[in-house]
Design an enzyme around this catalytic site. Structure first.
Site, PDB file in Angstrom:
ATOM      1  N   HIS A 178       0.801  -1.360  -0.215  1.00 34.56           N
ATOM      2  CA  HIS A 178      -0.096   0.058   0.011  1.00 34.56           C
ATOM      3  C   HIS A 178       0.869   1.148  -0.003  1.00 34.56           C
ATOM      4  O   HIS A 178       1.604   1.437   1.072  1.00 34.56           O
ATOM      5  CB  HIS A 178      -0.770   0.044   1.273  1.00 34.56           C
ATOM      6  CG  HIS A 178      -1.985  -1.131   1.255  1.00 34.56           C
ATOM      7  ND1 HIS A 178      -2.480  -1.781   2.108  1.00 34.56           N
ATOM      8  CD2 HIS A 178      -2.720  -1.473   0.070  1.00 34.56           C
ATOM      9  CE1 HIS A 178      -3.440  -2.697   1.697  1.00 34.56           C
ATOM     10  NE2 HIS A 178      -3.500  -2.555   0.248  1.00 34.56           N
ATOM     11  N   GLU A 181       1.822   3.915   2.862  1.00 33.66           N
ATOM     12  CA  GLU A 181       2.074   3.405   4.050  1.00 33.66           C
ATOM     13  C   GLU A 181       3.695   3.515   4.410  1.00 33.66           C
ATOM     14  O   GLU A 181       4.531   2.397   4.367  1.00 33.66           O
ATOM     15  CB  GLU A 181       1.677   2.086   4.431  1.00 33.66           C
ATOM     16  CG  GLU A 181       0.000   2.216   4.473  1.00 33.66           C
ATOM     17  CD  GLU A 181      -0.751   0.694   4.366  1.00 33.66           C
ATOM     18  OE1 GLU A 181       0.062  -0.377   4.549  1.00 33.66           O
ATOM     19  OE2 GLU A 181      -1.941   0.665   4.202  1.00 33.66           O
ATOM     20  N   HIS A 302       2.600  -2.963   7.080  1.00 34.75           N
ATOM     21  CA  HIS A 302       1.314  -2.214   6.767  1.00 34.75           C
ATOM     22  C   HIS A 302       1.263  -1.116   7.867  1.00 34.75           C
ATOM     23  O   HIS A 302       1.971  -1.472   8.902  1.00 34.75           O
ATOM     24  CB  HIS A 302       0.157  -2.765   6.553  1.00 34.75           C
ATOM     25  CG  HIS A 302      -0.049  -3.854   5.374  1.00 34.75           C
ATOM     26  ND1 HIS A 302      -0.820  -3.300   4.212  1.00 34.75           N
ATOM     27  CD2 HIS A 302       0.412  -4.921   5.363  1.00 34.75           C
ATOM     28  CE1 HIS A 302      -0.914  -4.273   3.233  1.00 34.75           C
ATOM     29  NE2 HIS A 302       0.134  -5.258   3.832  1.00 34.75           N
ATOM     30  N   GLU A 377       0.410  -4.190  11.319  1.00 38.04           N
ATOM     31  CA  GLU A 377      -0.183  -2.843  11.250  1.00 38.04           C
ATOM     32  C   GLU A 377       0.965  -1.878  12.129  1.00 38.04           C
ATOM     33  O   GLU A 377       0.740  -2.134  13.211  1.00 38.04           O
ATOM     34  CB  GLU A 377      -1.667  -2.832  11.590  1.00 38.04           C
ATOM     35  CG  GLU A 377      -2.263  -3.478  10.466  1.00 38.04           C
ATOM     36  CD  GLU A 377      -2.540  -2.712   9.014  1.00 38.04           C
ATOM     37  OE1 GLU A 377      -2.295  -1.512   9.003  1.00 38.04           O
ATOM     38  OE2 GLU A 377      -3.360  -3.297   8.105  1.00 38.04           O
TER      39      GLU A 377
HETATM   40 ZN   LIG Z   1      -1.893  -1.700   4.083  1.00 38.26          ZN
END
Ligand SMILES: [Zn+2]
Length: 433
Positions: A178, A181, A302, A377
């Site tokens: 992504h 990020e 992420h 995350e």
């Molecule tokens: Zn992500």
């Protein structure tokens, strides 16, 4: 996360980019942290998901679980009124996103000086790729450049393999799937330096005992776009009609489009026209498959939310070696907490975040039977969205590295990463399932 706001912004950007190639300006766009405390409040937030003036970084799925929301300047008062009228707990964590973007610290990498990449700034793609080349040149006995595939705009997905000799178990690490990020690229790069330069005996053993396949930038087109045009871009850059981009972490051939994905090209979680429709996901998958034989662990980085998750994204059922995976993750996040007190939560994707399928970490688990598959995350809990201040890069990297070492340590304690047991067959990790 969903948004039609990005659709609107992307359209505006497209129009303006014909006139001049200017970056999208986020002046007076604000970041809110909103926490629904009842089912009704949750419902109200969900009813706003497709509002083009809002950009939800997370789906509102549970009561008492915060979500980060970007509002356009023109909609802010209305949004405030709705929150107030319904007594929904909310705070503005960034008043003006553009100011934060303007103050984001960008590093300048000096070629052939690997130390000139530091952990107090973010680096563009060409710097990271030059740095990887230099890292490989400086450590040519153990580091080779590897090519994980190619992007839609024909950029290389470049990585490094760190190996002290063949026949070892392997660990695969990916970041940046992504684009926005940014902390994920820095985290992955830091792991590379620890494997090569750390004087800590445990880090040195980790480097020696495994083959490491590491890709900091698995969505290079999207990442370049976050630097040149749109800081909060998430997807790749394939044009789809008047829209752009496929969410590369919804495009893998594992329960594709089943949950938490969209078939609308304007959505930020648009899953593409079919599993592996996107070259970034399909070529990287082919590469992973080609080196999967001895792979024991896969990690995807992420942001944000401070979570360490295990498959699968479509069910809270405790499938495969769920108990082991979560036990190892819980121990890893308690190691992570030691240095700075940062609190992570561990669990299955569908239980700790929201249901979402077509992710790389589900695919490696389901299709390649990689025993341990984790999604981080990273920092923070909604204060910064994807705009983590540069002074937090180093502490983030340090605590994550502590936890990666703990994943290995605790995995070993439960019988993983153990060549001898593979030979005997009794603990063969691939027969756990
Ligand atoms: Zn992500």
């Amino acid at each position: 996360m969903r948004d039609n706001m990005l659709k609107l912004l992307a359209t505006l950007l497209l129009l303006s980019s014909y006139a001049n190639s200017e970056k999208f300006n986020f002046t007076n766009y604000a970041l809110y942290r909103v926490t629904p405390s009842t089912a009704e409040e949750l419902e109200i937030l969900n009813s706003m998901l497709s509002n083009p003036q809002l950009d939800f970084f997370e789906d509102p799925v549970s009561v008492n679980e915060m979500v980060s929301v970007v509002t356009s300047p023109g909609y802010r008062k209305t949004f405030d009124d709705i929150l107030k009228a319904n007594s929904i707990d909310a705070e503005v964590t960034i008043e003006n996103i553009q100011t934060v973007i303007d103050n984001e610290k960008h590093g300048k990498y000096i070629q052939r000086n690997v130390q000139s990449m530091t952990w107090d700034a973010y680096y563009p793609l060409e710097d990271i790729y030059s740095w990887l080349d230099d890292i490989a040149a400086d450590n040519s006995d153990i580091v080779t450049i590897i090519k994980g595939g190619q992007s839609y705009e024909r950029r290389e997905i470049k990585g490094v393999k760190i190996s002290h000799g063949s026949g070892r178990k392997s660990i695969f690490i990916e970041g940046g799937i992504h684009a926005r990020e940014w902390i994920s690229y820095a985290t992955v790069n830091y792991i590379i330096t620890q494997l090569l330069y750390s004087e800590d005996p445990e880090a040195q053993a980790a480097a020696r005992d495994f083959d490491w396949y590491i890709f900091p930038c698995t969505n290079p087109d999207g990442y370049v776009w976050t630097w040149t045009d749109f800081r909060l871009w998430r997807k790749n850059r394939r044009p789809v009609g008047t829209e752009f981009g496929i969410d590369l972490n919804r495009n893998w051939d594992s329960n594709w489009m089943l949950k938490g994905s969209s078939n609308d090209p304007s959505s930020d979680i648009y899953a593409g026209t079919g599993p592996f429709s996107e070259p970034e996901a399909s070529s990287l998958a082919a590469y992973i498959e080609s080196v999967a034989e001895n792979m024991e662990m896969y990690i995807s980085f992420h942001s944000a939310g401070q979570m360490l998750m295990v498959p699968y994204g479509n069910t809270t059922d405790r499938l495969d070696n769920y108990e082991d995976s979560v036990k190892i993750a819980r121990r890893a996040i308690s190691s992570l907490t030691v240095r700075y007190g940062t609190q992570y939560v561990a669990g299955n994707v569908a239980e700790v975040v929201y249901e979402a399928t077509g992710a790389s970490t589900d695919w490696v688990k389901e299709k390649l039977r990689i025993p341990l598959s984790y999604t981080y995350e990273l920092r923070y809990l909604g204060e910064y969205g994807h705009l983590l201040p540069a002074e937090q890069i180093l502490p983030n990297n340090e605590e994550i590295w502590d936890s990666v070492l703990a994943l290995i340590r605790e995995g070993r304690a439960l019988g993983y990463f153990n060549s001898a047991s593979i030979i005997s067959g009794s603990f063969a990790s691939r027969s756990r399932f």
